[in-house]
Design an enzyme around this catalytic site. Structure first.
Site, PDB file in Angstrom:
ATOM      1  N   SER A  64      79.765 -45.771 -16.298  1.00  0.00           N
ATOM      2  CA  SER A  64      78.854 -45.180 -15.325  1.00  0.00           C
ATOM      3  C   SER A  64      77.429 -45.390 -15.850  1.00  0.00           C
ATOM      4  O   SER A  64      77.242 -46.114 -16.825  1.00  0.00           O
ATOM      5  CB  SER A  64      79.260 -43.719 -15.215  1.00  0.00           C
ATOM      6  OG  SER A  64      78.238 -42.989 -14.683  1.00  0.00           O
ATOM      7  N   GLU A 106      67.234 -53.610  -9.925  1.00  0.00           N
ATOM      8  CA  GLU A 106      68.080 -53.893  -8.752  1.00  0.00           C
ATOM      9  C   GLU A 106      68.198 -52.642  -7.898  1.00  0.00           C
ATOM     10  O   GLU A 106      68.111 -51.537  -8.426  1.00  0.00           O
ATOM     11  CB  GLU A 106      69.521 -54.231  -9.196  1.00  0.00           C
ATOM     12  CG  GLU A 106      69.635 -55.398 -10.103  1.00  0.00           C
ATOM     13  CD  GLU A 106      71.042 -55.502 -10.714  1.00  0.00           C
ATOM     14  OE1 GLU A 106      71.953 -54.745 -10.306  1.00  0.00           O
ATOM     15  OE2 GLU A 106      71.208 -56.334 -11.607  1.00  0.00           O
ATOM     16  N   ASP A 154      74.379 -47.231  -2.495  1.00  0.00           N
ATOM     17  CA  ASP A 154      75.113 -45.972  -2.408  1.00  0.00           C
ATOM     18  C   ASP A 154      76.465 -46.218  -1.750  1.00  0.00           C
ATOM     19  O   ASP A 154      76.628 -46.113  -0.539  1.00  0.00           O
ATOM     20  CB  ASP A 154      74.293 -44.967  -1.590  1.00  0.00           C
ATOM     21  CG  ASP A 154      74.754 -43.555  -1.870  1.00  0.00           C
ATOM     22  OD1 ASP A 154      75.556 -43.357  -2.805  1.00  0.00           O
ATOM     23  OD2 ASP A 154      74.302 -42.648  -1.148  1.00  0.00           O
ATOM     24  N   TYR A 208      77.394 -57.096  -8.815  1.00  0.00           N
ATOM     25  CA  TYR A 208      76.242 -57.083  -9.716  1.00  0.00           C
ATOM     26  C   TYR A 208      76.608 -57.172 -11.190  1.00  0.00           C
ATOM     27  O   TYR A 208      75.751 -57.028 -12.041  1.00  0.00           O
ATOM     28  CB  TYR A 208      75.390 -55.847  -9.481  1.00  0.00           C
ATOM     29  CG  TYR A 208      76.191 -54.559  -9.378  1.00  0.00           C
ATOM     30  CD1 TYR A 208      76.901 -54.080 -10.465  1.00  0.00           C
ATOM     31  CD2 TYR A 208      76.235 -53.849  -8.180  1.00  0.00           C
ATOM     32  CE1 TYR A 208      77.646 -52.922 -10.367  1.00  0.00           C
ATOM     33  CE2 TYR A 208      76.979 -52.677  -8.077  1.00  0.00           C
ATOM     34  CZ  TYR A 208      77.679 -52.229  -9.175  1.00  0.00           C
ATOM     35  OH  TYR A 208      78.425 -51.088  -9.081  1.00  0.00           O
ATOM     36  N   LYS A 237      66.740 -42.509  -9.948  1.00  0.00           N
ATOM     37  CA  LYS A 237      67.152 -42.035  -8.619  1.00  0.00           C
ATOM     38  C   LYS A 237      65.942 -41.550  -7.833  1.00  0.00           C
ATOM     39  O   LYS A 237      65.110 -40.808  -8.363  1.00  0.00           O
ATOM     40  CB  LYS A 237      68.143 -40.878  -8.762  1.00  0.00           C
ATOM     41  CG  LYS A 237      69.397 -41.266  -9.527  1.00  0.00           C
ATOM     42  CD  LYS A 237      70.533 -41.584  -8.608  1.00  0.00           C
ATOM     43  CE  LYS A 237      71.253 -40.315  -8.286  1.00  0.00           C
ATOM     44  NZ  LYS A 237      72.624 -40.471  -7.934  1.00  0.00           N
ATOM     45  N   CYS A 294      84.228 -19.860  26.995  1.00  0.00           N
ATOM     46  CA  CYS A 294      85.136 -19.305  27.985  1.00  0.00           C
ATOM     47  C   CYS A 294      86.089 -18.263  27.400  1.00  0.00           C
ATOM     48  O   CYS A 294      86.875 -17.667  28.133  1.00  0.00           O
ATOM     49  CB  CYS A 294      85.933 -20.423  28.660  1.00  0.00           C
ATOM     50  SG  CYS A 294      87.104 -21.200  27.541  1.00  0.00           S
ATOM     51  N   CYS A 303      89.108 -25.766  21.938  1.00  0.00           N
ATOM     52  CA  CYS A 303      89.308 -24.832  23.034  1.00  0.00           C
ATOM     53  C   CYS A 303      90.418 -25.415  23.899  1.00  0.00           C
ATOM     54  O   CYS A 303      90.376 -26.576  24.289  1.00  0.00           O
ATOM     55  CB  CYS A 303      88.017 -24.718  23.834  1.00  0.00           C
ATOM     56  SG  CYS A 303      88.259 -24.042  25.472  1.00  0.00           S
ATOM     57  N   CYS A 307      87.297 -24.990  30.844  1.00  0.00           N
ATOM     58  CA  CYS A 307      86.154 -24.396  30.133  1.00  0.00           C
ATOM     59  C   CYS A 307      84.857 -25.067  30.614  1.00  0.00           C
ATOM     60  O   CYS A 307      84.775 -26.307  30.644  1.00  0.00           O
ATOM     61  CB  CYS A 307      86.346 -24.626  28.642  1.00  0.00           C
ATOM     62  SG  CYS A 307      84.892 -24.272  27.663  1.00  0.00           S
TER      63      CYS A 307
HETATM   64  S1  IVH Z   1      75.608 -51.266 -12.970  1.00  0.00           S
HETATM   65  C1  IVH Z   1      77.689 -50.459 -16.895  1.00  0.00           C
HETATM   66  N1  IVH Z   1      74.236 -51.868 -10.786  1.00  0.00           N
HETATM   67  O1  IVH Z   1      76.034 -46.667  -9.586  1.00  0.00           O
HETATM   68  C2  IVH Z   1      76.849 -50.586 -15.670  1.00  0.00           C
HETATM   69  N2  IVH Z   1      75.662 -49.959 -10.740  1.00  0.00           N
HETATM   70  O2  IVH Z   1      75.689 -44.270 -11.141  1.00  0.00           O
HETATM   71  C3  IVH Z   1      77.563 -50.146 -14.473  1.00  0.00           C
HETATM   72  N3  IVH Z   1      75.733 -48.806  -8.579  1.00  0.00           N
HETATM   73  O3  IVH Z   1      79.211 -46.704 -11.103  1.00  0.00           O
HETATM   74  C4  IVH Z   1      76.888 -50.104 -13.208  1.00  0.00           C
HETATM   75  N4  IVH Z   1      74.345 -50.141  -7.527  1.00  0.00           N
HETATM   76  O4  IVH Z   1      78.980 -47.536  -8.680  1.00  0.00           O
HETATM   77  C5  IVH Z   1      75.121 -51.019 -11.369  1.00  0.00           C
HETATM   78  N5  IVH Z   1      72.999 -52.521  -8.933  1.00  0.00           N
HETATM   79  C6  IVH Z   1      73.882 -51.682  -9.504  1.00  0.00           C
HETATM   80  C7  IVH Z   1      74.443 -50.588  -8.805  1.00  0.00           C
HETATM   81  C8  IVH Z   1      75.337 -49.744  -9.464  1.00  0.00           C
HETATM   82  C9  IVH Z   1      75.123 -49.079  -7.434  1.00  0.00           C
HETATM   83  C10 IVH Z   1      76.652 -47.653  -8.800  1.00  0.00           C
HETATM   84  C11 IVH Z   1      77.939 -47.993  -9.526  1.00  0.00           C
HETATM   85  C12 IVH Z   1      77.934 -47.147 -10.749  1.00  0.00           C
HETATM   86  C13 IVH Z   1      77.041 -46.042 -10.353  1.00  0.00           C
HETATM   87  C14 IVH Z   1      76.472 -45.337 -11.543  1.00  0.00           C
END
Ligand code: IVH
Length: 674
Positions: free
Chosen positions: A83, A114, A118, A228, A318, A415, A431, A436
């Site tokens: 993550s 990049e 979402d 990506y 974010k 109703c 309903c 109604c």
């Molecule tokens: S890189 C080890 N690149 O964001 C690096 N993640 O909050 C792994 N996501 O689990 C992720 N756009 O689902 C990467 N350009 C992007 C992304 C991206 C969306 C998501 C992805 C990740 C989550 C983490």
């Protein structure tokens, strides 16, 4: 055709179809017309039906070939899916940069920026160039094997592009599956029209779609993907040495990747790119909730390493959610045309993301209970997906002492009739009273709406008065309205009354699908109405169709078939149809296509024998007929296909003797375009 010849033609066709798919779904630059594409595709299916051994897992015919599953098998990722750490501030971003600089004191660092898409993270595993597994992230170590679902996403290549010698034996790519904003709007519109609960935002819609157990249903969902990153790559492969290089490589292999990324060295470079993305991202057709900043050289990444959860070489910046705090004054309940009771938050008006918001949907009772939303609460609202305002959470510190947990009244607020659920695990209460007033109004509004009968002047305000004054109770009575009745309504000048009556008059010649959609039959949206009207010549044919005949139609499943059948079996509805007939409405379908002339099995004759695994004989026959084919009793030289199930006897032997292609159930369904 000899097998060798079929094999060669099949390879050429598959290649050509792949090329057109890539041009259409990845590059958004179509290279062929729809009918020409369909012709290629159908030829491929015919070849595969005659030579089932040509059906490889990465054939273009296998996009929706997957069977429904009862649950997803577990898939262990060869390389864990990590993550990202998050930040919301530029100070923290500077701290992050400083940390990496400290880890790599010798290096001059450069970064990629990049969009953070979402959606849902997925991993796609290719072996010898063919997609073998697609899985969700899960807990990062193992996820769900959702290969069948992912294959339905047309921008995901089933086979990698490029020179076979340059394709690694094993290649795992990682990316994000999402639903486009436009696709999301359309899907929700359809769901509302069909009386189903709309999704809260594109992310939920994408997640909900990927979780479905039947790939056929997933195939209908407008999903896209961006790749990506990499997972496992076999050692013989030469991998680019930077993130920019990786994205280029993915592009060459046929994957869609974000159309724009930035690179930079200094903190100011990063801030400038992040801000630029923030301004531009609203124009993108997919949701982004941030920017992902990654170290560009891959070798340096390895030196940084990772914590238990996230790499040290990347961070997600974010964007502040577009939220506001306000007071929820009351929860009211709206009654839709299908009787669905939807709780709505009545808010102290507040300005958020460019407009004033005074109402927000609360979806359903479960959602309210989950967030423990009470009348009088101070709440945080957000324009989820920049589209529908939603209540995100309650500010508990500001909860008035007397606030009581909310209970949705199981009585219709209009109703007073008791509400009920269609099934035990349904979340929507409805309903149960078709008379109604809210449902009556909803039905009339729906009938008049632009997407249905498109009746000028027939908006919410007018319909409300018509119903309140008892001038019309169903859509048939609209056509009996008199000028003086309409003109007597509040704020109705004679001219606007006349316009409305003219609108009604014009609507009589609308194409049949608009009427069928306008009738408001549960689960019949505009798409289904069109499918019905392509199949039936006129309303009388549709009205007398059996459930089996209905189920055999593309886009019509059992639930829809049953709903349509029930609607037309109701004597009140039949009477309504007679009123509409007398009023002079058009009952002929301009969309009607003679299936025998247009279907994928047009002009073919088929023989059925043995027991098929799922389809009953009459169901198989209905499908064949719906696809334009003819079912005949015995095998002869004129037979095009034999459809054989378990315990097929002499017919099978005869077909084999005459070299007539033999199909199983799955091949039959594919040929029918199912
Ligand atoms: S890189 C080890 N690149 O964001 C690096 N993640 O909050 C792994 N996501 O689990 C992720 N756009 O689902 C990467 N350009 C992007 C992304 C991206 C969306 C998501 C992805 C990740 C989550 C983490």
């Amino acid at each position: 055709m000899s097998f060798a010849k079929a094999n060669k033609r099949h390879a050429a066709l598959a290649e050509e179809i792949r090329r057109h798919d890539h041009a259409y779904y990845v590059l958004a630059e179509p290279t062929i017309s729809d009918p020409d594409y369909d012709r290629l595709y159908r030829e491929l299916l015919h070849l595969e039906a005659a030579h089932p051994e040509l059906v490889t897992t990465d054939s273009p015919s296998q996009r929706v070939g997957g069977k429904p599953v009862s649950e997803f098998p577990e898939h262990r990722h060869a390389v864990p899916m990590m993550s990202l750490d998050n930040t919301y501030s530029f100070e923290e971003l500077a701290d992050f940069q400083a940390r990496v600089e400290k880890l790599l004191p010798e290096a001059e660092l450069d970064w990629t920026i990049e969009p953070k898409i979402d959606g849902l993270a997925v991993s796609l595993r290719y072996e010898n160039g063919s997609l073998v597994v697609g899985a969700t992230r899960g807990d990062g170590v193992s996820g769900d094997d959702i290969t069948g679902n992912l294959k339905t996403i047309r921008s995901i290549p089933l086979r990698l592009e490029g020179d076979p010698s340059s394709i690694p034996k094993v290649l795992e790519v990682r990316g994000e599956v999402f639903m486009s904003k436009a696709g999301f709007e359309k899907l929700n519109e359809k769901r509302r029209a069909e009386g189903e609960e709309p999704f809260a935002n594109p992310r939920n819609a994408a997640a909900g779609s990927l979780k479905m157990l039947d790939p056929k249903v997933v195939a209908e969902r407008p999903l896209g993907v961006f790749l990506y990153g990499l997972g496992e790559v076999s050692t013989e492969a030469t991998v680019p040495d930077t993130q920019v290089g990786v994205l280029d490589w993915l592009d060459q292999l046929g994957f869609p990747s974000p159309e724009r990324i930035w690179t930079g060295r200094t903190h100011d470079d990063l801030v400038a790119s992040i801000n630029e993305l923030d301004t531009d991202r609203h124009e993108l057709d997919y949701e982004t909730d941030g920017a992902v900043i990654k170290l560009n050289p891959l070798a340096l990444r390895e030196q940084c390493g990772a914590t238990a959860k996230a790499p040290r070489w990347a961070i997600a910046y974010k964007y502040a959610a577009e939220q506001a705090e306000t007071v929820l004054k009351a929860i009211t309940v709206q009654v839709g045309r299908t009787g669905a009771l939807t709780p709505v938050a009545e808010l102290e008006p507040v300005f958020v993301a460019g407009s004033t918001v005074s109402r927000a949907t609360l979806h359903n009772e479960e959602e309210i209970a989950r967030k423990d939303i009470r009348e009088g609460d101070t709440v945080i609202i957000e324009k989820a997906g920049e589209i529908i305002p939603a209540v995100i959470e309650v500010v508990l510190a500001k909860r008035p002492a007397e606030a009581e947990p909310y209970k949705l009244s199981k009585k219709c607020p209009e109703c007073g009739t008791a509400a009920s659920k269609a099934t035990e695990d349904d979340v929507v209460w409805r309903c149960a009273n078709p008379d109604c007033p809210a449902q009556v109004r909803g039905r009339l509004e729906h009938f008049c709406a632009r997407g249905a009968m498109d009746i000028e002047g027939g908006g919410e305000v007018l319909v409300k008065q018509i119903v309140a004054r008892g001038l019309a109770y169903d859509v048939g009575e609209l056509y009996r309205l008199k000028l003086e009745e309409v003109a007597s309504l509040e704020r109705m000048a004679e001219k606007s009354a006349q316009n409305f009556l003219d609108g009604l008059q014009d609507s009589k010649s609308r194409d049949l699908w608009r009427l069928v959609f306008g009738l408001g039959i549960l689960h019949v949206g505009a798409g289904v109405a069109k499918a019905l009207c392509r199949h039936f010549r006129d309303l009388d044919e549709l009205m007398h169709a059996t459930e089996d005949q209905l189920v055999a139609i593309d886009d019509v499943g059992e639930v829809i078939a049953q709903s349509v059948y029930r609607w037309f079996s109701d004597p009140d509805n039949r009477q309504l149809i007679e009123v509409l007939r007398k009023a002079g409405l058009n009952f002929e379908s301009a969309l009607y296509q003679d299936a025998a002339a247009a279907g994928p099995l047009a002009g073919k004759s088929l023989v059925l024998t043995g027991t098929l695994p799922n389809l009953k004989r009459h169901e198989a026959a209905a499908k064949i007929e719906a696809a334009g084919g003819k079912v005949v009793g015995s095998v002869s030289k004129k037979t095009d296909y034999l459809v054989a199930g378990e315990e097929a006897g002499s017919k099978l032997a005869k077909a084999e003797k005459l070299s007539i292609p033999v199909l199983g159930e799955a091949e039959l369904l594919r040929l029918c375009g199912d």
